[in-house]
Design a protein around this motif. Structure first.
Motif, PDB file in Angstrom:
ATOM      1  N   ALA A  35       0.370  -1.366   0.459  1.00  0.00           N
ATOM      2  CA  ALA A  35       0.019   0.371   0.092  1.00  0.00           C
ATOM      3  C   ALA A  35       0.676   1.307  -0.260  1.00  0.00           C
ATOM      4  CB  ALA A  35      -0.912  -0.252   1.002  1.00  0.00           C
ATOM      5  N   HIS A  36       0.903   2.409  -0.706  1.00  0.00           N
ATOM      6  CA  HIS A  36       1.097   4.046  -0.580  1.00  0.00           C
ATOM      7  C   HIS A  36       0.057   5.003   0.601  1.00  0.00           C
ATOM      8  CE1 HIS A  36      -1.025   4.306  -3.935  1.00  0.00           C
ATOM      9  NE2 HIS A  36      -1.161   5.877  -3.804  1.00  0.00           N
ATOM     10  N   ILE A  37       0.258   5.608   0.693  1.00  0.00           N
ATOM     11  CA  ILE A  37      -0.147   7.110   0.849  1.00  0.00           C
ATOM     12  C   ILE A  37       0.092   8.357   0.003  1.00  0.00           C
ATOM     13  CG2 ILE A  37      -0.494   6.386   3.685  1.00  0.00           C
ATOM     14  CD1 ILE A  37       1.891   8.288   4.197  1.00  0.00           C
ATOM     15  N   ASP A  38      -0.592   9.052  -0.172  1.00  0.00           N
ATOM     16  CA  ASP A  38      -0.571  10.777  -0.675  1.00  0.00           C
ATOM     17  C   ASP A  38       0.004  11.151   0.559  1.00  0.00           C
ATOM     18  OD1 ASP A  38      -1.774   9.387  -2.969  1.00  0.00           O
ATOM     19  OD2 ASP A  38      -3.498  10.477  -2.696  1.00  0.00           O
ATOM     20  N   PRO A  43       0.596  22.869  -0.709  1.00  0.00           N
ATOM     21  CA  PRO A  43      -0.278  23.150  -0.738  1.00  0.00           C
ATOM     22  C   PRO A  43      -0.573  22.795  -2.464  1.00  0.00           C
ATOM     23  CG  PRO A  43      -0.258  24.457   0.280  1.00  0.00           C
ATOM     24  CD  PRO A  43       0.958  24.115   1.253  1.00  0.00           C
ATOM     25  N   GLY A  44      -1.084  21.730  -3.204  1.00  0.00           N
ATOM     26  CA  GLY A  44      -0.938  21.596  -4.478  1.00  0.00           C
ATOM     27  C   GLY A  44       0.123  19.912  -4.994  1.00  0.00           C
ATOM     28  N   LEU A  45       1.361  20.205  -3.323  1.00  0.00           N
ATOM     29  CA  LEU A  45       1.958  19.408  -4.207  1.00  0.00           C
ATOM     30  C   LEU A  45       1.957  18.205  -3.448  1.00  0.00           C
ATOM     31  CD1 LEU A  45       4.571  18.800  -5.789  1.00  0.00           C
ATOM     32  CD2 LEU A  45       5.741  19.473  -3.717  1.00  0.00           C
ATOM     33  N   ILE A  46       1.729  16.957  -4.127  1.00  0.00           N
ATOM     34  CA  ILE A  46       0.898  15.658  -3.147  1.00  0.00           C
ATOM     35  C   ILE A  46       1.437  14.514  -4.059  1.00  0.00           C
ATOM     36  CG2 ILE A  46      -0.871  14.350  -3.175  1.00  0.00           C
ATOM     37  CD1 ILE A  46      -2.934  16.395  -3.356  1.00  0.00           C
ATOM     38  N   ARG A  47       1.962  13.713  -3.873  1.00  0.00           N
ATOM     39  CA  ARG A  47       2.967  13.068  -4.244  1.00  0.00           C
ATOM     40  C   ARG A  47       2.751  11.397  -3.373  1.00  0.00           C
ATOM     41  NH1 ARG A  47       3.512  15.664  -7.412  1.00  0.00           N
ATOM     42  NH2 ARG A  47       5.619  16.853  -8.407  1.00  0.00           N
ATOM     43  N   GLN A  48       3.343  10.215  -3.455  1.00  0.00           N
ATOM     44  CA  GLN A  48       2.588   9.149  -3.280  1.00  0.00           C
ATOM     45  C   GLN A  48       4.114   8.375  -2.867  1.00  0.00           C
ATOM     46  OE1 GLN A  48       1.450   9.563  -6.501  1.00  0.00           O
ATOM     47  NE2 GLN A  48      -0.089  10.321  -5.311  1.00  0.00           N
ATOM     48  N   TYR A  49       3.994   7.813  -1.894  1.00  0.00           N
ATOM     49  CA  TYR A  49       5.002   6.893  -0.962  1.00  0.00           C
ATOM     50  C   TYR A  49       4.513   5.981  -0.748  1.00  0.00           C
ATOM     51  CZ  TYR A  49       7.305  11.363  -1.826  1.00  0.00           C
ATOM     52  OH  TYR A  49       7.743  12.725  -2.268  1.00  0.00           O
ATOM     53  N   SER A  50       5.107   4.890  -0.803  1.00  0.00           N
ATOM     54  CA  SER A  50       4.870   3.274  -0.542  1.00  0.00           C
ATOM     55  C   SER A  50       4.750   3.247   1.398  1.00  0.00           C
ATOM     56  CB  SER A  50       5.593   2.050  -0.873  1.00  0.00           C
ATOM     57  OG  SER A  50       5.257   2.065  -1.814  1.00  0.00           O
ATOM     58  N   LEU A  51       4.089   1.756   1.983  1.00  0.00           N
ATOM     59  CA  LEU A  51       4.217   2.110   3.227  1.00  0.00           C
ATOM     60  C   LEU A  51       5.359   1.466   3.066  1.00  0.00           C
ATOM     61  CD1 LEU A  51       1.278   2.542   4.933  1.00  0.00           C
ATOM     62  CD2 LEU A  51       2.392   4.181   4.787  1.00  0.00           C
ATOM     63  N   GLU A 266      -0.301  13.636 -10.957  1.00  0.00           N
ATOM     64  CA  GLU A 266      -0.548  14.190 -12.594  1.00  0.00           C
ATOM     65  C   GLU A 266       0.574  13.988 -13.558  1.00  0.00           C
ATOM     66  OE1 GLU A 266      -1.852  18.203 -12.007  1.00  0.00           O
ATOM     67  OE2 GLU A 266      -1.569  18.137 -10.795  1.00  0.00           O
ATOM     68  N   GLN A 267       0.851  12.307 -13.192  1.00  0.00           N
ATOM     69  CA  GLN A 267       1.787  11.497 -13.708  1.00  0.00           C
ATOM     70  C   GLN A 267       1.430  10.012 -14.602  1.00  0.00           C
ATOM     71  OE1 GLN A 267       5.972  11.371 -13.242  1.00  0.00           O
ATOM     72  NE2 GLN A 267       5.352  12.119 -10.322  1.00  0.00           N
ATOM     73  N   GLY A 268       0.887   9.704 -14.094  1.00  0.00           N
ATOM     74  CA  GLY A 268      -0.102   7.943 -14.883  1.00  0.00           C
ATOM     75  C   GLY A 268       0.392   6.890 -13.873  1.00  0.00           C
ATOM     76  N   ILE A 269       0.840   7.411 -12.733  1.00  0.00           N
ATOM     77  CA  ILE A 269       1.171   6.757 -11.551  1.00  0.00           C
ATOM     78  C   ILE A 269       0.223   6.029 -10.769  1.00  0.00           C
ATOM     79  CG2 ILE A 269       2.821   5.832 -10.133  1.00  0.00           C
ATOM     80  CD1 ILE A 269       4.867   7.850 -11.423  1.00  0.00           C
TER      81      ILE A 269
END
Ligand code: FES
Length: 316
Positions: A35-38, A43-51, A266-269
Protein backbone atom coordinates in the motif's frame (compact mmCIF):
# COMPACT_ATOMS: atom_id res chain seq x y z
CA UNK A 1 -6.03 12.97 7.62
CA UNK A 2 -3.58 14.90 9.79
CA UNK A 3 -0.54 13.07 11.11
CA UNK A 4 2.56 14.17 12.94
CA UNK A 5 6.08 13.47 11.72
CA UNK A 6 7.53 11.60 14.71
CA UNK A 7 11.05 11.17 13.31
CA UNK A 8 13.03 12.09 10.22
CA UNK A 9 16.11 9.97 9.84
CA UNK A 10 18.80 9.94 7.15
CA UNK A 11 18.59 6.28 6.23
CA UNK A 12 21.37 6.33 3.66
CA UNK A 13 22.82 8.69 1.06
CA UNK A 14 19.91 10.84 -0.25
CA UNK A 15 17.18 8.77 1.39
CA UNK A 16 15.25 10.07 4.38
CA UNK A 17 12.98 7.81 6.41
CA UNK A 18 9.94 9.37 8.11
CA UNK A 19 7.79 7.92 10.89
CA UNK A 20 4.22 9.28 10.98
CA UNK A 21 1.62 8.89 13.73
CA UNK A 22 -1.85 10.20 14.50
CA UNK A 23 -1.66 13.60 16.17
CA UNK A 24 -3.64 12.30 19.18
CA UNK A 25 -1.78 8.98 19.25
CA UNK A 26 -4.83 6.95 18.21
CA UNK A 27 -4.42 3.89 15.94
CA UNK A 28 -3.99 4.58 12.23
CA UNK A 29 -6.16 2.92 9.57
CA UNK A 30 -4.88 -0.57 8.73
CA UNK A 31 -3.05 -1.28 5.49
CA UNK A 32 -1.87 -4.26 3.51
CA UNK A 33 1.60 -4.95 2.11
CA UNK A 34 2.24 -2.93 -1.06
CA UNK A 35 0.00 0.00 0.00
CA UNK A 36 0.94 3.66 -0.39
CA UNK A 37 -0.26 6.96 0.99
CA UNK A 38 -0.60 10.37 -0.65
CA UNK A 39 1.40 13.03 1.18
CA UNK A 40 0.55 16.71 0.79
CA UNK A 41 4.03 18.20 0.94
CA UNK A 42 2.70 21.72 0.49
CA UNK A 43 -0.55 23.08 -0.96
CA UNK A 44 -0.93 21.73 -4.48
CA UNK A 45 2.05 19.34 -4.22
CA UNK A 46 0.98 15.77 -3.51
CA UNK A 47 3.17 12.72 -3.92
CA UNK A 48 2.69 9.01 -3.31
CA UNK A 49 4.98 7.02 -1.06
CA UNK A 50 4.81 3.29 -0.33
CA UNK A 51 4.49 2.27 3.28
CA UNK A 52 7.48 0.32 4.50
CA UNK A 53 6.44 -0.25 8.11
CA UNK A 54 5.17 -3.65 9.13
CA UNK A 55 1.56 -4.17 8.04
CA UNK A 56 0.61 -5.45 11.51
CA UNK A 57 1.61 -2.13 13.14
CA UNK A 58 -1.13 0.43 13.61
CA UNK A 59 0.61 3.04 15.78
CA UNK A 60 2.74 4.47 12.97
CA UNK A 61 3.37 4.58 9.23
CA UNK A 62 6.88 4.62 7.85
CA UNK A 63 7.90 5.95 4.43
CA UNK A 64 11.30 6.46 2.81
CA UNK A 65 11.95 9.18 0.24
CA UNK A 66 14.83 9.27 -2.23
CA UNK A 67 15.86 12.73 -3.36
CA UNK A 68 15.64 12.02 -7.07
CA UNK A 69 18.02 13.92 -9.35
CA UNK A 70 15.18 14.32 -11.87
CA UNK A 71 12.69 15.29 -9.16
CA UNK A 72 9.74 17.40 -10.33
CA UNK A 73 9.90 19.07 -6.95
CA UNK A 74 8.31 16.40 -4.76
CA UNK A 75 11.30 14.61 -3.25
CA UNK A 76 13.31 17.83 -3.00
CA UNK A 77 10.52 19.56 -1.13
CA UNK A 78 9.94 16.52 1.07
CA UNK A 79 13.61 16.51 2.12
CA UNK A 80 13.78 20.26 2.65
CA UNK A 81 10.37 21.20 4.06
CA UNK A 82 9.13 18.25 6.10
CA UNK A 83 10.74 17.85 9.50
CA UNK A 84 10.16 15.99 12.75
CA UNK A 85 7.34 17.59 14.73
CA UNK A 86 5.48 18.88 11.65
CA UNK A 87 1.82 18.06 11.21
CA UNK A 88 1.07 17.09 7.62
CA UNK A 89 -1.91 15.86 5.63
CA UNK A 90 -1.92 12.38 4.15
CA UNK A 91 -4.53 10.11 2.59
CA UNK A 92 -5.59 6.80 4.02
CA UNK A 93 -3.54 3.91 2.61
CA UNK A 94 -4.52 2.55 -0.79
CA UNK A 95 -3.13 -0.55 -2.40
CA UNK A 96 -2.63 -0.99 -6.15
CA UNK A 97 0.18 -3.49 -5.60
CA UNK A 98 -1.23 -6.18 -3.32
CA UNK A 99 0.14 -9.66 -2.70
CA UNK A 100 -1.79 -12.33 -4.58
CA UNK A 101 -3.08 -14.93 -2.15
CA UNK A 102 -3.02 -17.60 -4.89
CA UNK A 103 0.78 -17.55 -5.12
CA UNK A 104 2.53 -20.77 -4.10
CA UNK A 105 5.79 -18.81 -4.03
CA UNK A 106 6.62 -15.11 -4.33
CA UNK A 107 9.66 -13.65 -6.07
CA UNK A 108 10.19 -10.09 -4.81
CA UNK A 109 12.54 -7.89 -6.82
CA UNK A 110 13.47 -4.36 -5.74
CA UNK A 111 15.58 -1.78 -7.53
CA UNK A 112 16.87 1.07 -5.35
CA UNK A 113 14.15 2.94 -3.49
CA UNK A 114 11.65 0.46 -4.98
CA UNK A 115 12.53 -1.60 -1.92
CA UNK A 116 9.89 0.18 0.19
CA UNK A 117 6.78 -1.80 -0.83
CA UNK A 118 8.90 -4.92 -1.39
CA UNK A 119 10.18 -4.77 2.18
CA UNK A 120 6.64 -4.58 3.47
CA UNK A 121 5.75 -7.62 1.36
CA UNK A 122 8.71 -9.56 2.73
CA UNK A 123 7.59 -8.76 6.28
CA UNK A 124 4.08 -9.98 5.53
CA UNK A 125 5.12 -13.16 3.74
CA UNK A 126 7.56 -13.93 6.53
CA UNK A 127 4.80 -13.50 9.14
CA UNK A 128 2.71 -15.95 7.13
CA UNK A 129 5.61 -18.40 6.77
CA UNK A 130 4.98 -18.21 3.03
CA UNK A 131 7.55 -19.34 0.50
CA UNK A 132 9.37 -16.31 -0.94
CA UNK A 133 12.71 -14.93 -1.95
CA UNK A 134 13.69 -11.29 -2.22
CA UNK A 135 16.30 -9.76 -4.52
CA UNK A 136 17.45 -6.25 -3.74
CA UNK A 137 19.48 -4.46 -6.43
CA UNK A 138 21.27 -1.22 -5.53
CA UNK A 139 24.00 0.88 -7.08
CA UNK A 140 26.37 0.15 -4.21
CA UNK A 141 26.32 -1.17 -0.65
CA UNK A 142 26.44 2.31 0.84
CA UNK A 143 23.32 3.31 -1.13
CA UNK A 144 21.35 0.33 0.12
CA UNK A 145 18.55 1.49 2.42
CA UNK A 146 17.32 -0.67 5.31
CA UNK A 147 20.55 -2.66 5.48
CA UNK A 148 20.38 -3.12 9.26
CA UNK A 149 16.69 -3.86 9.28
CA UNK A 150 17.08 -6.58 6.67
CA UNK A 151 20.15 -8.03 8.38
CA UNK A 152 18.21 -8.37 11.66
CA UNK A 153 15.01 -9.67 10.04
CA UNK A 154 13.77 -13.21 10.55
CA UNK A 155 13.78 -13.55 6.77
CA UNK A 156 17.35 -12.25 6.25
CA UNK A 157 18.47 -15.55 4.70
CA UNK A 158 15.76 -15.19 2.04
CA UNK A 159 17.19 -11.88 0.82
CA UNK A 160 19.92 -11.65 -1.80
CA UNK A 161 21.59 -8.32 -2.51
CA UNK A 162 23.09 -7.33 -5.86
CA UNK A 163 25.29 -4.26 -6.31
CA UNK A 164 26.05 -2.53 -9.61
CA UNK A 165 29.62 -1.87 -8.49
CA UNK A 166 30.18 -5.38 -7.10
CA UNK A 167 31.76 -8.46 -8.69
CA UNK A 168 29.99 -10.02 -11.65
CA UNK A 169 29.08 -13.22 -9.78
CA UNK A 170 26.82 -11.38 -7.29
CA UNK A 171 24.86 -9.54 -9.98
CA UNK A 172 21.28 -10.64 -10.56
CA UNK A 173 21.00 -13.15 -13.40
CA UNK A 174 17.40 -12.28 -14.13
CA UNK A 175 16.91 -14.81 -16.95
CA UNK A 176 18.23 -17.62 -14.79
CA UNK A 177 16.10 -16.58 -11.81
CA UNK A 178 12.88 -16.45 -13.80
CA UNK A 179 13.50 -19.48 -15.99
CA UNK A 180 13.11 -22.16 -13.36
CA UNK A 181 10.21 -21.26 -11.10
CA UNK A 182 7.13 -23.28 -10.27
CA UNK A 183 3.95 -22.50 -12.22
CA UNK A 184 2.23 -21.02 -9.15
CA UNK A 185 5.00 -18.52 -8.47
CA UNK A 186 4.19 -14.81 -8.67
CA UNK A 187 6.64 -12.02 -9.41
CA UNK A 188 6.58 -8.57 -7.78
CA UNK A 189 8.85 -5.79 -9.00
CA UNK A 190 9.32 -2.15 -8.05
CA UNK A 191 12.12 0.19 -9.03
CA UNK A 192 13.19 2.78 -11.58
CA UNK A 193 11.55 2.52 -14.99
CA UNK A 194 14.60 1.07 -16.81
CA UNK A 195 15.03 -1.55 -14.10
CA UNK A 196 11.36 -2.50 -14.29
CA UNK A 197 11.57 -2.88 -18.06
CA UNK A 198 14.62 -5.13 -17.65
CA UNK A 199 12.77 -7.42 -15.21
CA UNK A 200 9.43 -7.38 -17.04
CA UNK A 201 11.06 -8.15 -20.40
CA UNK A 202 12.86 -11.10 -18.81
CA UNK A 203 9.57 -12.33 -17.34
CA UNK A 204 7.94 -12.12 -20.78
CA UNK A 205 10.88 -14.02 -22.35
CA UNK A 206 10.53 -16.73 -19.71
CA UNK A 207 6.80 -17.06 -20.45
CA UNK A 208 5.38 -15.57 -17.26
CA UNK A 209 1.70 -14.66 -17.86
CA UNK A 210 0.53 -11.15 -16.87
CA UNK A 211 -1.66 -12.59 -14.11
CA UNK A 212 1.49 -13.73 -12.26
CA UNK A 213 3.47 -10.51 -12.72
CA UNK A 214 2.81 -7.54 -10.44
CA UNK A 215 4.57 -4.21 -10.73
CA UNK A 216 4.49 -0.73 -9.30
CA UNK A 217 6.10 2.24 -10.99
CA UNK A 218 7.11 5.33 -9.08
CA UNK A 219 8.19 7.44 -12.02
CA UNK A 220 7.41 7.60 -15.70
CA UNK A 221 9.57 7.68 -18.77
CA UNK A 222 9.33 11.13 -20.35
CA UNK A 223 7.21 11.04 -23.51
CA UNK A 224 7.73 13.54 -26.30
CA UNK A 225 4.75 15.85 -26.55
CA UNK A 226 6.02 17.63 -29.67
CA UNK A 227 3.52 15.85 -31.94
CA UNK A 228 0.52 16.14 -29.63
CA UNK A 229 -2.63 17.08 -31.54
CA UNK A 230 -5.91 18.69 -30.58
CA UNK A 231 -8.97 16.53 -29.98
CA UNK A 232 -12.31 16.89 -28.19
CA UNK A 233 -13.86 15.31 -25.15
CA UNK A 234 -17.61 14.86 -24.81
CA UNK A 235 -19.15 14.52 -21.36
CA UNK A 236 -21.81 11.85 -21.80
CA UNK A 237 -24.15 13.06 -19.05
CA UNK A 238 -24.41 16.71 -20.11
CA UNK A 239 -23.48 16.39 -23.77
CA UNK A 240 -20.90 19.17 -23.28
CA UNK A 241 -18.07 19.02 -25.85
CA UNK A 242 -14.73 20.44 -24.70
CA UNK A 243 -11.80 20.97 -27.09
CA UNK A 244 -8.39 19.90 -25.78
CA UNK A 245 -5.51 22.05 -27.05
CA UNK A 246 -2.28 20.35 -28.09
CA UNK A 247 -0.46 21.72 -25.05
CA UNK A 248 -3.23 21.07 -22.55
CA UNK A 249 -4.11 17.96 -20.56
CA UNK A 250 -7.70 16.72 -20.44
CA UNK A 251 -7.75 17.48 -16.70
CA UNK A 252 -6.66 21.08 -17.36
CA UNK A 253 -9.16 21.63 -20.17
CA UNK A 254 -12.04 20.25 -18.12
CA UNK A 255 -11.04 22.27 -15.05
CA UNK A 256 -11.15 25.45 -17.18
CA UNK A 257 -14.81 24.60 -17.88
CA UNK A 258 -15.56 23.97 -14.21
CA UNK A 259 -15.39 20.16 -14.40
CA UNK A 260 -12.95 18.87 -11.85
CA UNK A 261 -11.41 15.41 -11.87
CA UNK A 262 -9.53 14.33 -8.73
CA UNK A 263 -5.79 14.03 -9.37
CA UNK A 264 -2.77 13.16 -7.32
CA UNK A 265 0.46 12.23 -9.14
CA UNK A 266 -0.52 13.91 -12.45
CA UNK A 267 1.90 11.65 -14.30
CA UNK A 268 -0.03 8.43 -14.85
CA UNK A 269 1.23 6.42 -11.90
CA UNK A 270 -1.38 6.48 -9.17
CA UNK A 271 -4.70 5.90 -10.96
CA UNK A 272 -6.52 8.60 -8.96
CA UNK A 273 -7.88 10.28 -12.10
CA UNK A 274 -8.98 7.05 -13.82
CA UNK A 275 -12.08 7.88 -15.89
CA UNK A 276 -14.41 5.57 -17.81
CA UNK A 277 -14.35 5.91 -21.59
CA UNK A 278 -17.63 5.23 -23.39
CA UNK A 279 -16.50 5.83 -26.96
CA UNK A 280 -13.31 6.71 -28.83
CA UNK A 281 -9.75 5.40 -28.58
CA UNK A 282 -7.51 6.78 -25.84
CA UNK A 283 -3.79 7.32 -26.37
CA UNK A 284 -2.67 5.73 -23.11
CA UNK A 285 0.41 7.30 -21.52
CA UNK A 286 0.09 6.00 -17.99
CA UNK A 287 2.03 3.27 -16.23
CA UNK A 288 -0.82 2.48 -13.87
CA UNK A 289 -2.75 0.08 -16.09
CA UNK A 290 -1.39 -3.07 -17.68
CA UNK A 291 -1.10 -3.57 -21.45
CA UNK A 292 -4.18 -5.80 -21.30
CA UNK A 293 -6.16 -3.09 -19.51
CA UNK A 294 -5.01 -0.51 -22.06
CA UNK A 295 -6.16 -2.74 -24.91
CA UNK A 296 -9.76 -2.75 -23.59
CA UNK A 297 -9.87 1.07 -23.95
CA UNK A 298 -12.74 1.43 -21.49
CA UNK A 299 -10.88 3.80 -19.14
CA UNK A 300 -7.97 6.21 -19.27
CA UNK A 301 -5.94 8.61 -17.13
CA UNK A 302 -6.87 12.18 -18.18
CA UNK A 303 -3.97 13.72 -16.24
CA UNK A 304 -1.52 12.56 -18.94
CA UNK A 305 -3.23 10.41 -21.58
CA UNK A 306 -4.68 11.82 -24.77
CA UNK A 307 -6.81 10.50 -27.65
CA UNK A 308 -6.08 8.72 -30.91
CA UNK A 309 -9.61 9.45 -32.12
CA UNK A 310 -10.93 12.96 -32.81
CA UNK A 311 -13.46 12.57 -30.00
CA UNK A 312 -13.44 10.76 -26.67
CA UNK A 313 -16.78 10.28 -24.92
CA UNK A 314 -16.31 10.09 -21.16
CA UNK A 315 -18.62 8.79 -18.46
CA UNK A 316 -18.84 12.20 -16.81
FE1 FES B 1 -2.24 9.87 -10.92
FE2 FES B 1 -3.68 10.63 -13.07
S1 FES B 1 -3.45 11.64 -11.21
S2 FES B 1 -2.69 8.73 -12.72
Amino acid sequence: MKVQVLTKHLEVHDIYRYELAAVDGSPLPPFTAGAHIDVEIKPGLIRQYSLCSRPDENHRYEIAVLRAPDSRGGSDAMHLIINAGDVITISEPRNHFPLDTRATKSILIAGGIGVTPILCMAERLSQQDADFEMHYCARSKDRMAFRDRIARAKYASQVQTHFDDGPQEQKLDIDRLLAHQESGAHLYVCGPTGFMTWVLDAAARAGWGPDRVHREYFSTTPISTADDKTFSVKLARSGLVIPIASDQSVVEALAAKGVSIPVSCEQGICGTCLTRVIDGEPDHRDMFMTDAEHAVNDQFTPCCSRSKSAMLVLDL
